[in-house]
Design a protein around this motif. Structure first.
Motif, PDB file in Angstrom:
ATOM      1  N   SER A   4       0.818  -0.871  -0.337  1.00  0.00           N
ATOM      2  CA  SER A   4      -0.105   0.107  -0.045  1.00  0.00           C
ATOM      3  C   SER A   4       0.315   1.411   0.305  1.00  0.00           C
ATOM      4  CB  SER A   4      -1.051   0.092   1.795  1.00  0.00           C
ATOM      5  OG  SER A   4      -2.298  -1.185   1.349  1.00  0.00           O
ATOM      6  N   HIS A   5       2.010   0.923   1.203  1.00  0.00           N
ATOM      7  CA  HIS A   5       2.616   2.733   0.903  1.00  0.00           C
ATOM      8  C   HIS A   5       3.919   2.927  -0.672  1.00  0.00           C
ATOM      9  CE1 HIS A   5       2.727   1.541   5.371  1.00  0.00           C
ATOM     10  NE2 HIS A   5       2.207   3.108   5.281  1.00  0.00           N
ATOM     11  N   LEU A   8       1.361   4.103  -2.933  1.00  0.00           N
ATOM     12  CA  LEU A   8       0.799   5.176  -2.507  1.00  0.00           C
ATOM     13  C   LEU A   8       1.703   6.460  -3.226  1.00  0.00           C
ATOM     14  CD1 LEU A   8      -1.225   5.683   0.578  1.00  0.00           C
ATOM     15  CD2 LEU A   8      -1.794   6.149  -1.753  1.00  0.00           C
ATOM     16  N   HIS A  11       2.195   9.958  -1.612  1.00  0.00           N
ATOM     17  CA  HIS A  11       1.628  10.560  -1.760  1.00  0.00           C
ATOM     18  C   HIS A  11       0.589  10.843  -0.205  1.00  0.00           C
ATOM     19  CE1 HIS A  11       0.614  12.665  -5.422  1.00  0.00           C
ATOM     20  NE2 HIS A  11       0.856  10.946  -5.745  1.00  0.00           N
ATOM     21  N   TRP A  12       2.141   8.798   0.248  1.00  0.00           N
ATOM     22  CA  TRP A  12       1.756   8.758   1.772  1.00  0.00           C
ATOM     23  C   TRP A  12       1.529   9.426   2.528  1.00  0.00           C
ATOM     24  CZ3 TRP A  12       3.830   7.867   6.072  1.00  0.00           C
ATOM     25  CH2 TRP A  12       3.403   6.959   7.470  1.00  0.00           C
ATOM     26  N   SER A  13       0.957  10.068   3.752  1.00  0.00           N
ATOM     27  CA  SER A  13       0.684  11.446   5.045  1.00  0.00           C
ATOM     28  C   SER A  13       0.173  10.015   5.934  1.00  0.00           C
ATOM     29  CB  SER A  13       0.513  11.885   4.321  1.00  0.00           C
ATOM     30  OG  SER A  13       0.603  12.614   5.643  1.00  0.00           O
ATOM     31  N   TYR A  30      -4.615  -0.633  -5.070  1.00  0.00           N
ATOM     32  CA  TYR A  30      -5.953   0.575  -5.040  1.00  0.00           C
ATOM     33  C   TYR A  30      -6.966   0.644  -6.232  1.00  0.00           C
ATOM     34  CZ  TYR A  30      -2.895   2.814  -0.957  1.00  0.00           C
ATOM     35  OH  TYR A  30      -2.774   2.801  -0.013  1.00  0.00           O
ATOM     36  N   HIS A  35      -9.333   1.640   0.865  1.00  0.00           N
ATOM     37  CA  HIS A  35      -8.522   2.173   2.031  1.00  0.00           C
ATOM     38  C   HIS A  35      -7.533   0.553   2.468  1.00  0.00           C
ATOM     39  CE1 HIS A  35     -10.489   5.940   2.120  1.00  0.00           C
ATOM     40  NE2 HIS A  35     -11.357   5.322   2.088  1.00  0.00           N
ATOM     41  N   ILE A  37      -4.700  -0.256   3.663  1.00  0.00           N
ATOM     42  CA  ILE A  37      -4.538  -0.245   4.951  1.00  0.00           C
ATOM     43  C   ILE A  37      -4.920  -0.293   5.942  1.00  0.00           C
ATOM     44  CG2 ILE A  37      -2.988   1.521   7.006  1.00  0.00           C
ATOM     45  CD1 ILE A  37      -1.584   2.661   4.307  1.00  0.00           C
ATOM     46  N   GLU A  76     -11.326  11.490   5.211  1.00  0.00           N
ATOM     47  CA  GLU A  76     -10.316  10.798   4.484  1.00  0.00           C
ATOM     48  C   GLU A  76     -11.091  11.044   3.137  1.00  0.00           C
ATOM     49  OE1 GLU A  76      -7.619   7.515   4.946  1.00  0.00           O
ATOM     50  OE2 GLU A  76      -6.845   8.148   6.669  1.00  0.00           O
TER      51      GLU A  76
END
Length: 103
Positions: A4-5, A8, A11-13, A30, A35, A37, A76
């Motif tokens: 997932s990271h 992203l 854009h991961w935060s 995605y 979602h 994560i 989100e």
């Protein structure tokens, strides 16, 4: 979680925010769920529930997950709809939040 990271990318935060030059990520994991994560956290909570023999402590991860999920996901989704509008709504229509849509 690591996939997932990677999907992203920049854009991961750890906080829900739109970053400079943010694009809507709809590839990798995605393309199936919005979602992933949270899906990993949910599966981990189920694993803990099944592994811990204590009926008080075991469910605590599931309760914690649902509190986190309720607090964060609606925010989100609101941020993403505000930023990407119809593109995000179309994406949300064809994907599940934490479980893939098969139909």
């Amino acid at each position: 979680m690591w996939r997932s990271h990677i999907d992203l990318g920049e854009h991961w935060s750890p906080v829900a925010e739109i970053q400079h030059n943010h694009t809507l990520v709809t590839t990798g994991l995605y393309q199936f769920i919005r979602h992933p994560i949270y899906a990993v956290i949910f599966l981990s909570a189920i694993g803990q529930f099944m592994l811990i023999g204590n009926w008080v402590v075991g469910p605590s991860a599931l309760i914690g997950f649902f509190l986190l999920y309720q607090a964060r996901v609606a925010n989100e989704e609101h941020i993403l709809i505000a930023e990407f509008g119809e593109a995000y709504l179309a994406y949300a229509n064809r994907t599940g939040q934490i479980f893939p849509r098969f139909l």
